[in-house]
Design an enzyme around this catalytic site. Sequence first.
Site, mmCIF file in Angstrom:
data_model
loop_
_atom_site.group_PDB
_atom_site.id
_atom_site.type_symbol
_atom_site.label_atom_id
_atom_site.label_comp_id
_atom_site.label_asym_id
_atom_site.label_seq_id
_atom_site.Cartn_x
_atom_site.Cartn_y
_atom_site.Cartn_z
ATOM 1 N N ASP A 1 -10.483 3.488 4.498
ATOM 2 C CA ASP A 1 -10.631 2.119 4.407
ATOM 3 C C ASP A 1 -12.190 1.879 4.438
ATOM 4 O OD1 ASP A 1 -9.545 -0.241 3.502
ATOM 5 O OD2 ASP A 1 -8.775 -0.921 5.533
ATOM 6 N N LYS B 1 0.675 -1.160 0.021
ATOM 7 C CA LYS B 1 -0.010 -0.050 -0.078
ATOM 8 C C LYS B 1 0.835 1.122 -0.009
ATOM 9 C CE LYS B 1 -3.697 -2.526 1.980
ATOM 10 N NZ LYS B 1 -4.579 -3.155 3.330
ATOM 11 N N GLN C 1 -4.047 -1.608 9.400
ATOM 12 C CA GLN C 1 -3.857 -3.019 8.848
ATOM 13 C C GLN C 1 -4.559 -4.074 9.817
ATOM 14 O OE1 GLN C 1 -2.759 -3.461 5.660
ATOM 15 N NE2 GLN C 1 -3.631 -5.559 6.035
#
Length: 282
Positions: free
Chosen positions: A121, A54, A98
């Site tokens: 996200d 990412k 994450q």
Amino acid sequence: MSPVLMDGTAVSRRIVEQAAADAAALTAETGVTPCLATVLVGADPASVTYVRMKQNRSAKAGIRSRHVELPETATTADLVATLTALSQDPDVHGILLQHPVPAPIDERAAFEAIAPAKDVDGVTMHSFAAMAFGEPGFVSATPGGIMRLLDAYDVDPAGKHAVVVGRSPILGKPVGMLLLARNATVTYCHSKTADLAAHTRQADILVAAVGRPRFLTGDAVKPGAVVVDAGYNPGNVGDVDFASAAPKAGLITPVPGGVGPMTIAVLLEQTVAAARGQLTRQ
Ligand code: NAP
């Protein structure tokens, strides 16, 4: 029958190119480069790889990254404090935690420490509710990526029967709701579903979000169905048994190169949008 492959690598490249152009325009306008903060707890090798991927893709799109690492022993309070500080830092425009985080941590509490304006996200309850109500907000990145991939291949969910196998809050549930918003008739399947294949065999659009390698085989697929494999298991293996499912499918995503790159593309696109929202509101 030979299926059409839904090429997430190619489609995501176009989205990232547009995000890069938007990031450059924003930087030219404001003098500020969009910044994505990535937060990693512990050192799970797969998570380390995903975060690095990412960051690399961000750099290519002209997005800065700020990386924060917490030890495996971090507590919920430590993580919440980190995410709260990033939420308040005007130099950070998007935040990616994450996940999964190590088991003792309350992941939901951690997600909720992310400011909705930086939730690129799409993991907070705020973002989920906005999506469910059809209000503006950031979509969960993988479901958002799946919808963009369907659009790229002119798959219109309206009137279709979509069957989603999996109901996690970041993947199965939201992708079903996005399909519903586009007028699909949606069935959710999960670990307690009786006679799973009887459901999946009715799917015009079948989404696999199970987390079990090669779980859905060809006999679970309706001939001509659109098969979207969101799974990503060790060894680059999806949740669909590609070898047996592909001959039955009309369209199918490969793993890798299907849903995975679309997830990152949506993350980057939403980071630039978040930066624009924050910088132009000031
Ligand atoms: P998760 O939280 O573990 O959820 C898995 C879901 O599958 C649950 O709803 C579970 O049902 C259901 N399930 C498990 N066993 C089943 C069975 N035997 N029959 C029917 N349903 C069953 O996983 P997730 O986070 O949603 O991830 C799913 C997959 O997507 C994983 O392979 C993950 O690596 C992948 N993924 C990929 C990306 C990407 O960027 N490509 C992003 C996120 C996730 P219950 O609710 O009843 O337990």
